[in-house]
Scaffold this motif. Structure first.
Motif, mmCIF file in Angstrom:
data_model
loop_
_atom_site.group_PDB
_atom_site.id
_atom_site.type_symbol
_atom_site.label_atom_id
_atom_site.label_comp_id
_atom_site.label_asym_id
_atom_site.label_seq_id
_atom_site.Cartn_x
_atom_site.Cartn_y
_atom_site.Cartn_z
ATOM 1 N N GLN A 43 0.828 -1.204 0.000
ATOM 2 C CA GLN A 43 0.000 0.000 0.000
ATOM 3 C C GLN A 43 0.866 1.260 0.000
ATOM 4 O O GLN A 43 0.565 2.231 -0.692
ATOM 5 N N SER A 44 1.942 1.236 0.783
ATOM 6 C CA SER A 44 2.851 2.391 0.823
ATOM 7 C C SER A 44 3.513 2.613 -0.527
ATOM 8 O O SER A 44 3.691 3.750 -0.974
ATOM 9 N N MET A 45 3.873 1.511 -1.197
ATOM 10 C CA MET A 45 4.510 1.645 -2.506
ATOM 11 C C MET A 45 3.532 2.193 -3.541
ATOM 12 O O MET A 45 3.896 3.029 -4.367
ATOM 13 N N LYS A 46 2.276 1.723 -3.492
ATOM 14 C CA LYS A 46 1.272 2.247 -4.412
ATOM 15 C C LYS A 46 1.063 3.738 -4.206
ATOM 16 O O LYS A 46 0.942 4.506 -5.165
ATOM 17 N N ALA A 47 1.031 4.157 -2.937
ATOM 18 C CA ALA A 47 0.870 5.584 -2.638
ATOM 19 C C ALA A 47 2.066 6.375 -3.148
ATOM 20 O O ALA A 47 1.915 7.476 -3.687
ATOM 21 N N ALA A 48 3.275 5.810 -2.999
ATOM 22 C CA ALA A 48 4.486 6.492 -3.463
ATOM 23 C C ALA A 48 4.482 6.650 -4.983
ATOM 24 O O ALA A 48 4.892 7.686 -5.515
ATOM 25 N N ILE A 49 3.988 5.636 -5.689
ATOM 26 C CA ILE A 49 3.915 5.702 -7.160
ATOM 27 C C ILE A 49 2.955 6.810 -7.592
ATOM 28 O O ILE A 49 3.225 7.568 -8.525
ATOM 29 N N ARG A 50 1.815 6.914 -6.889
ATOM 30 C CA ARG A 50 0.865 7.982 -7.217
ATOM 31 C C ARG A 50 1.487 9.354 -6.976
ATOM 32 O O ARG A 50 1.284 10.291 -7.754
ATOM 33 N N LEU A 51 2.246 9.471 -5.906
ATOM 34 C CA LEU A 51 2.892 10.748 -5.587
ATOM 35 C C LEU A 51 3.932 11.109 -6.650
ATOM 36 O O LEU A 51 4.071 12.279 -7.017
ATOM 37 N N ARG B 14 7.207 15.586 0.658
ATOM 38 C CA ARG B 14 7.183 15.166 2.066
ATOM 39 C C ARG B 14 6.397 13.876 2.243
ATOM 40 O O ARG B 14 6.796 12.983 3.010
ATOM 41 N N GLN B 15 5.259 13.761 1.532
ATOM 42 C CA GLN B 15 4.469 12.533 1.636
ATOM 43 C C GLN B 15 5.221 11.344 1.046
ATOM 44 O O GLN B 15 5.152 10.225 1.577
ATOM 45 N N PHE B 16 5.944 11.581 -0.050
ATOM 46 C CA PHE B 16 6.738 10.510 -0.645
ATOM 47 C C PHE B 16 7.817 10.043 0.319
ATOM 48 O O PHE B 16 8.039 8.840 0.494
ATOM 49 N N GLU B 17 8.496 11.000 0.952
ATOM 50 C CA GLU B 17 9.535 10.667 1.928
ATOM 51 C C GLU B 17 8.951 9.857 3.089
ATOM 52 O O GLU B 17 9.577 8.895 3.566
ATOM 53 N N MET B 18 7.752 10.238 3.530
ATOM 54 C CA MET B 18 7.104 9.509 4.626
ATOM 55 C C MET B 18 6.822 8.065 4.235
ATOM 56 O O MET B 18 7.045 7.133 5.021
ATOM 57 N N ASN B 19 6.337 7.853 3.017
ATOM 58 C CA ASN B 19 6.060 6.496 2.557
ATOM 59 C C ASN B 19 7.333 5.669 2.424
ATOM 60 O O ASN B 19 7.341 4.474 2.732
ATOM 61 N N MET B 20 8.411 6.288 1.982
ATOM 62 C CA MET B 20 9.678 5.578 1.882
ATOM 63 C C MET B 20 10.191 5.179 3.266
ATOM 64 O O MET B 20 10.737 4.081 3.450
ATOM 65 N N LYS B 21 10.006 6.044 4.249
ATOM 66 C CA LYS B 21 10.423 5.723 5.615
ATOM 67 C C LYS B 21 9.592 4.564 6.174
ATOM 68 O O LYS B 21 10.123 3.705 6.891
ATOM 69 N N MET B 22 8.300 4.563 5.850
ATOM 70 C CA MET B 22 7.443 3.483 6.322
ATOM 71 C C MET B 22 7.873 2.148 5.729
ATOM 72 O O MET B 22 7.941 1.126 6.427
ATOM 73 N N ILE B 23 8.203 2.154 4.440
ATOM 74 C CA ILE B 23 8.664 0.923 3.788
ATOM 75 C C ILE B 23 9.963 0.442 4.416
ATOM 76 O O ILE B 23 10.148 -0.757 4.681
ATOM 77 N N SER B 24 10.879 1.395 4.668
ATOM 78 C CA SER B 24 12.156 1.046 5.292
ATOM 79 C C SER B 24 11.951 0.487 6.692
ATOM 80 O O SER B 24 12.596 -0.492 7.089
#
Length: 246
Positions: free
Chosen positions: A7-15, A219-229
Motif C-alpha cells: 500500500q505504501s509503494m502504491k501511494a508512493a507511485i501515485r505521488l 514530504r508525503q513521498f519521503e514519509m512512505n519511503m520511511k514506512m517501507i524502510s
C-alpha cells in the motif's frame, strides 16, 4: 506487513506521478495558452481500501491573463475554440497558444509546429502589412493613393470540441481522445469560432499553488519511503528472532 508495504509503494507511485505533472506545470508557467493539469484522486466506497484508490487526469481550461501586445501575429482563440497545428509526427493537434511566427519558408508556426489553414499551410510573404480578422482570415493590406486594399492570403483552421473530448500529451498539445476519432474522422473548420488579434493569453498555471503541492508531495513521498524502510527493518529483526528461537 507485506500488504502495508504494498500500500505504501502504491501511494508512493501515485505521488511520483503527481510530481511529474506538477513539474510539467511549472515548466510551462511562461508558455502562452498552456492549460494546467492535475490528478484527482478517486476513492471507491471503501475509502480505507487503498487498492481501490485511482487517479484521473483533469485539465484547468480557465482563461489565462490576457495581454495586449500590438503584434499583428499574436491572437487569442475565444471560448472553447482551438487553433489546429501539425506535430512533429504529422498528426493534427490543438492549442490555445496564439503566438504565431514564420519559419525560414515563410510558413506560419506555433512553437515550431506548422499552423494548419483551411487550404493547407499558410505562407506569409516578407515585408507586408497584414491583419487577422475575427473569423481567422488573414489579409494583406496594400496602401495605394492613400487607400487601403485588402487581399486574403490565408485562413486559420479553427475548431471546436467538447473539453471532455481532448487529452493533453507530454508535448503540451491537445489531441482528440481515441474513442472520439471515429466521430471526428477529420476535424472541420468551425465558422462560429472567433479570434482576437494583437492579444496573447498567458499560461493559467498558478506557480505558488504548484510549488506548495510539489513540497507537500515530496514530504508525503519521503514519509512512505520511511514506512517501507521501517517495515523492512522490522521484518529482518523478526526473521533474526525466529532463527534464534530455532
Amino acid at each position: 506487513m507485506e500488504n502495508t508495504i504494498y500500500q505504501s509503494m502504491k501511494a508512493a507511485i501515485r505521488l511520483l506521478d503527481n510530481q511529474g505533472i506538477i513539474a510539467n506545470n511549472l515548466a510551462n508557467v511562461s508558455t502562452n495558452g498552456f492549460k494546467e493539469t492535475f490528478n484527482l484522486t478517486i476513492k471507491d466506497e471503501d475509502i480505507n481500501n487503498l487498492h481501490k484508490i485511482r487517479t484521473q487526469k483533469y485539465y484547468n481550461f480557465s482563461e489565462g491573463i490576457l495581454t495586449n501586445t500590438q503584434r499583428k501575429l499574436d491572437l487569442i482563440v475565444k471560448d472553447n475554440g482551438w487553433l489546429a497545428i501539425k506535430d512533429i509526427n504529422g498528426k493534427e493537434a490543438y492549442t490555445k497558444n496564439g503566438h504565431l511566427k514564420t519559419n525560414s519558408k515563410g510558413q506560419l508556426t506555433i512553437q515550431n509546429y506548422k499552423v494548419i489553414g483551411n487550404q493547407g499551410y499558410i505562407k506569409i510573404p516578407n515585408n507586408i502589412n497584414i491583419k487577422i480578422l475575427s473569423n481567422g482570415k488573414i489579409q494583406k493590406i496594400d496602401e495605394q493613393e492613400n487607400k487601403d486594399f485588402d487581399k486574403e492570403i490565408g485562413s486559420l483552421k479553427l475548431v471546436r470540441f467538447s473539453k471532455n473530448d481532448l487529452i493533453q500529451k507530454d508535448n503540451g498539445l491537445f489531441y482528440l481522445k481515441n474513442n472520439k476519432l471515429n466521430q471526428y474522422s477529420e476535424a472541420l473548420h468551425d465558422d462560429t469560432v472567433r479570434v482576437q488579434s494583437e492579444v496573447l493569453e498567458a499560461s493559467n498555471v498558478n506557480p505558488t499553488k504548484n510549488m506548495i503541492d510539489m513540497i507537500s508531495n515530496a514530504r508525503q513521498f519521503e514519509m512512505n519511503m520511511k514506512m517501507i524502510s521501517m517495515y523492512d527493518q522490522n521484518t529482518e529483526r523478526a526473521n533474526q528472532l525466529f532463527n534464534i528461537n530455532n
